[in-house]
Design an enzyme around this catalytic site. Structure first.
Site, mmCIF file in Angstrom:
data_model
loop_
_atom_site.group_PDB
_atom_site.id
_atom_site.type_symbol
_atom_site.label_atom_id
_atom_site.label_comp_id
_atom_site.label_asym_id
_atom_site.label_seq_id
_atom_site.Cartn_x
_atom_site.Cartn_y
_atom_site.Cartn_z
ATOM 1 N N HIS A 1 0.850 -1.191 0.000
ATOM 2 C CA HIS A 1 0.000 0.000 0.000
ATOM 3 C C HIS A 1 0.884 1.238 0.000
ATOM 4 O O HIS A 1 1.723 1.415 0.881
ATOM 5 C CB HIS A 1 -0.903 0.010 1.246
ATOM 6 C CG HIS A 1 -1.985 -1.021 1.194
ATOM 7 N ND1 HIS A 1 -2.393 -1.724 2.306
ATOM 8 C CD2 HIS A 1 -2.741 -1.473 0.167
ATOM 9 C CE1 HIS A 1 -3.371 -2.557 1.963
ATOM 10 N NE2 HIS A 1 -3.600 -2.424 0.663
ATOM 11 N N GLU B 1 1.857 3.704 3.042
ATOM 12 C CA GLU B 1 2.438 3.162 4.273
ATOM 13 C C GLU B 1 3.959 3.215 4.226
ATOM 14 O O GLU B 1 4.635 2.189 4.137
ATOM 15 C CB GLU B 1 1.900 1.737 4.491
ATOM 16 C CG GLU B 1 0.374 1.772 4.665
ATOM 17 C CD GLU B 1 -0.325 0.420 4.535
ATOM 18 O OE1 GLU B 1 0.376 -0.615 4.518
ATOM 19 O OE2 GLU B 1 -1.568 0.404 4.452
ATOM 20 N N HIS C 1 2.833 -3.773 6.715
ATOM 21 C CA HIS C 1 1.890 -2.694 6.467
ATOM 22 C C HIS C 1 1.966 -1.689 7.596
ATOM 23 O O HIS C 1 2.683 -1.877 8.566
ATOM 24 C CB HIS C 1 0.451 -3.245 6.460
ATOM 25 C CG HIS C 1 0.173 -4.266 5.412
ATOM 26 N ND1 HIS C 1 -0.714 -4.057 4.377
ATOM 27 C CD2 HIS C 1 0.661 -5.522 5.230
ATOM 28 C CE1 HIS C 1 -0.764 -5.132 3.622
ATOM 29 N NE2 HIS C 1 0.049 -6.045 4.110
ATOM 30 N N GLU D 1 1.175 -4.897 11.054
ATOM 31 C CA GLU D 1 0.729 -3.515 10.926
ATOM 32 C C GLU D 1 1.640 -2.750 11.873
ATOM 33 O O GLU D 1 1.531 -2.872 13.089
ATOM 34 C CB GLU D 1 -0.743 -3.376 11.359
ATOM 35 C CG GLU D 1 -1.743 -4.016 10.421
ATOM 36 C CD GLU D 1 -2.047 -3.166 9.197
ATOM 37 O OE1 GLU D 1 -1.503 -2.045 9.093
ATOM 38 O OE2 GLU D 1 -2.806 -3.622 8.327
#
Lengths: 289, 417
Positions: B176, B179, B304, B378
């Site tokens: 993504h 990020e 991420h 994350e």
């Protein structure tokens, strides 16, 4: 080191594990248990599908909603709080009203100067209305240092009045996560305004973080108030959408906060907008049940 | 300020005798009454506390701020005593050695140069991959696994000491675009691997016995776009038929229960899954590479941001994978070890119940393909800055994440055949 008061693993199917409350939260816990005894119970105990206790995710949602509501009603950009640890105390399901979660949670100051850890404690009842956003919240937080808040807010107000070129601002923070120290108060005020929006939009499933001020439409200061019109990007979870919200707020430090907004949703073009007033005055518990 | 003096003194001491203070913490407590004072004094007797202020245990008194240094290992037991007695404390310094070294930081970012403490644009990252191969030819090689919609190259760095049919771990960053901390970590990983080989026992063992395939930027076009046009961009930059909206969410584009999630079918959404599974050149390149190396790949890790979570399958169903207990154990220990550095708290669990049900994710796809240990990080933070994580936090984020990744790699080495 296991953090207390926070379930770290994913929920297994079946009943939730019992949890020993941290000692510090016991007084609040006792208060809530007393309240719970007097609260409404399930309408029909004989239903085949017994409602589920709140998942850790749901608890987080309730805490988020409660804290946004609290921040908004406190109306103080220097006293913004962020969520620390959450603990469920009780829950009720009423098919006509919705799902109510009773919880206690601890908070930290938003302004983490990387050093301070002034923990706050709150207890709340949050009612997620069936399919409707804007949960009903009753929240009570351990007494806040009001004189200190007021002093900080007045200082912030002075800084904001002296701000030059506010209308030329774009992107706070910048691409690298930096906020110019002179613009920090503006960011705090913007986040305060967005608390109202985030509270209204939070549901059992959706939550938000303020990502960035993308533009300033209007900036007017007088001796008593700041009139701030801006666009802030909200990051919506779990959809991952980034939603621009146009917010207009008027802030009277130590007195009150008025917010109206309109968000550009992709999904629901009839979108969300609202107007509300928050008071920066004394009460430590706020409710809109 | 009070702290500078002791640190400066320590720094001079260092010049004479090379003492190190790795993992040493400096803690601040404010004993409220005589009882708390005696608790502190007892602690000082049983654990090795080096008082910074006041300078000796005898001078500790109620209502005074007390600072002391303690080793990370001892800190846990200190913490529980303080917690039990409801004594508030702050960690002023998480790693004293780091603070000391910061003062000598020569690696100060020269504007225009690649830096591990800054976010680097695509051009800098490409140049960096070349530099890594140049500097460590016996350990790093660069493989072009395909190209993007806009014809940018997709580069994987193979990191490891020798070749042959060895176990491998595939790691990707930057699926993504917004990020940024994610590609920063992949760069940090390769840097640490090459820097500490031969010096760090664990890293040496890992690199001697395994290969790491590191894709520092998965979504190159998107990444470039986030640098030049829209910092908040997530998807790739492919054009969609019958829509003016651009881009597919690469992490919804994998061929695993691809169209089961509602709300992923609109090209204008940020989580658009694309017109078909593996429709995107980027997805196909990675999927092809993993498929052709399936025999050796034992783990897949995707990075991420943000939320501070360590996730494992499944996203497309609430059913748990057969080895979920194993995965949960690895995740639990991984997040524990991550928190030892700076107290950063992560939660862990399967995607569907920890975040929400998603379909077409690379994690689920790799798992169902046969790679039984797949994880998604994350990274920091939890919403204060979100995607806009300040550069000042890059290094610490990378360092703590490194601990978790090394643990996972060690586990894979030991527990997979």
């Amino acid at each position: 080191m296991q953090p207390r008061g926070q379930l770290r693993s994913a929920p297994r199917p079946g009943p939730a594990r019992p949890f020993a409350p941290p000692r510090a939260l016991l007084p609040l816990l006792l208060l809530l248990l007393a309240l719970r005894g007097a609260a409404a119970t399930l309408k029909d105990p004989g239903t085949v599908d017994a409602p589920e206790p709140p998942s850790p995710g749901m608890l987080q949602q309730a805490a988020r909603a409660a804290l946004h509501f609290f921040n908004f009603r406190a109306g103080s950009p220097s006293a913004l709080r962020v969520l620390d640890k959450v603990q469920e105390v009780g829950w009720q399901v009423d098919p006509t009203r919705g799902y109510q979660v009773n919880l206690v949670f601890s908070t930290q100051a938003y302004h983490l100067q990387d050093r301070e850890r002034r923990l706050g404690r709150c207890s709340a009842q949050v009612l997620f209305k069936n399919q409707k956003p804007g949960p009903a919240v009753t929240v009570r937080c351990a007494p806040l240092p009001e004189k200190h808040m007021l002093r900080e807010d007045r200082l912030l107000f002075k800084q904001l009045k002296q701000l030059k070129g506010a209308l030329n601002v774009s992107s706070i923070p910048d691409d690298y996560g930096n906020i110019d120290p002179s613009l920090r108060p503006m960011w705090d005020l913007a986040v305060l305004g967005s608390s109202y929006v985030m509270w209204e939009r939070t549901t059992q499933f959706l939550y938000y973080y303020p990502l960035r001020i993308s533009s300033v439409k209007q900036w007017k200061t007088s001796d008593h108030a700041i009139d701030f019109d801006y666009i802030i990007l909200l990051h919506e979870f779990p959809t991952q959408e980034i939603i621009p919200c146009h917010i207009h707020l008027i802030w009277y430090p130590g007195k009150w906060l008025k917010v109206s907004y309109h968000c550009e949703d992709m999904q629901t073009p009839e979108a969300s907008s609202g107007t509300e007033e928050g008071s920066a005055v004394a009460p430590t518990d706020f409710s809109n049940f | 300020m009070r702290l500078l003096l002791p640190v400066a003194l320590l720094a001079t001491t260092l010049a004479i005798t090379p003492v190190r203070f790795d993992r040493e913490k400096v803690v601040r407590v404010k004993p409220q009454d005589e009882n708390q004072v005696s608790i502190l004094k007892d602690l000082a007797k049983t654990s090795e506390l080096d008082f910074w202020y006041p300078d000796a245990t005898d001078h500790v008194a109620a209502n005074m701020t007390v600072d002391f240094r303690v080793h990370g290992k001892e800190f846990q037991s200190i913490q529980s005593v303080l917690d039990q007695n409801k004594m508030h404390y702050e960690i002023l310094i998480h790693d004293l050695q780091e603070e000391i070294e910061k003062q000598f930081d020569v690696e100060e970012a020269i504007p225009g140069r690649h830096s591990y403490a800054k976010y680097n644009n695509w051009d800098k990252i490409v140049a960096w991959t070349e530099k890594m191969v140049d500097k460590h030819p016996e350990m790093v090689s660069r493989i072009k696994i395909g190209s993007t919609f806009e014809d940018n190259p997709l580069y994987v760095l193979k990191v490891g000491k020798e070749d042959g049919r060895r176990k491998a771990i595939f790691m990707d960053c930057g699926i993504h675009a917004q990020e940024w901390i994610s590609p920063a970590f992949c760069q940090w990983f390769v840097y640490q691997a090459t820097k500490s080989y031969g010096k760090n026992k664990i890293m040496t063992k890992l690199l001697d016995r395994m290969n790491f395939y590191v894709l520092p930027v998965f979504n190159v076009d998107g990444y470039i776009w986030s640098w030049t046009q829209n910092r908040m961009w997530k998807k790739n930059r492919s054009k969609n038929h019958n829509s003016k909206c651009i881009g597919t969410d690469l992490n919804r584009n994998f061929n695993v229960s691809w169209n089961s999630s509602p709300n992923t079918d609109d090209p204008c959404q940020d989580t658009y899954r694309g017109p078909a599974p593996e429709s995107e050149k980027e997805t196909k390149a990675v999927a092809d590479f993993i498929r052709s190396h399936l025999k050796s790949i034992r783990a897949y890790i995707s990075f991420h941001s943000y939320s501070q979570m360590l996730l494992f399958p499944y996203g497309y169903t609430l059913k748990l994978p057969p080895n979920h207990e194993d995965l949960a154990k690895v995740a639990r220990i991984g997040t524990d070890v991550l928190s030892t550095r700076y107290e950063t708290q992560y939660i862990y669990g399967p995607i569907a119940s920890t975040v929400y049900p998603t379909s077409g994710s690379s994690l689920d796809w790799a798992y169902d393909l046969g790679i039984k240990h797949t994880f998604a990080f994350e990274l920091r933070d939890k919403g204060r800055f979100g995607f806009l994580l300040p550069e000042s936090r890059i290094k610490s984020t990378c360092k703590e994440t490194m601990l978790a990744v090394k643990f996972i790699a060690k586990y894979i080495l030991k527990h997979t055949s």
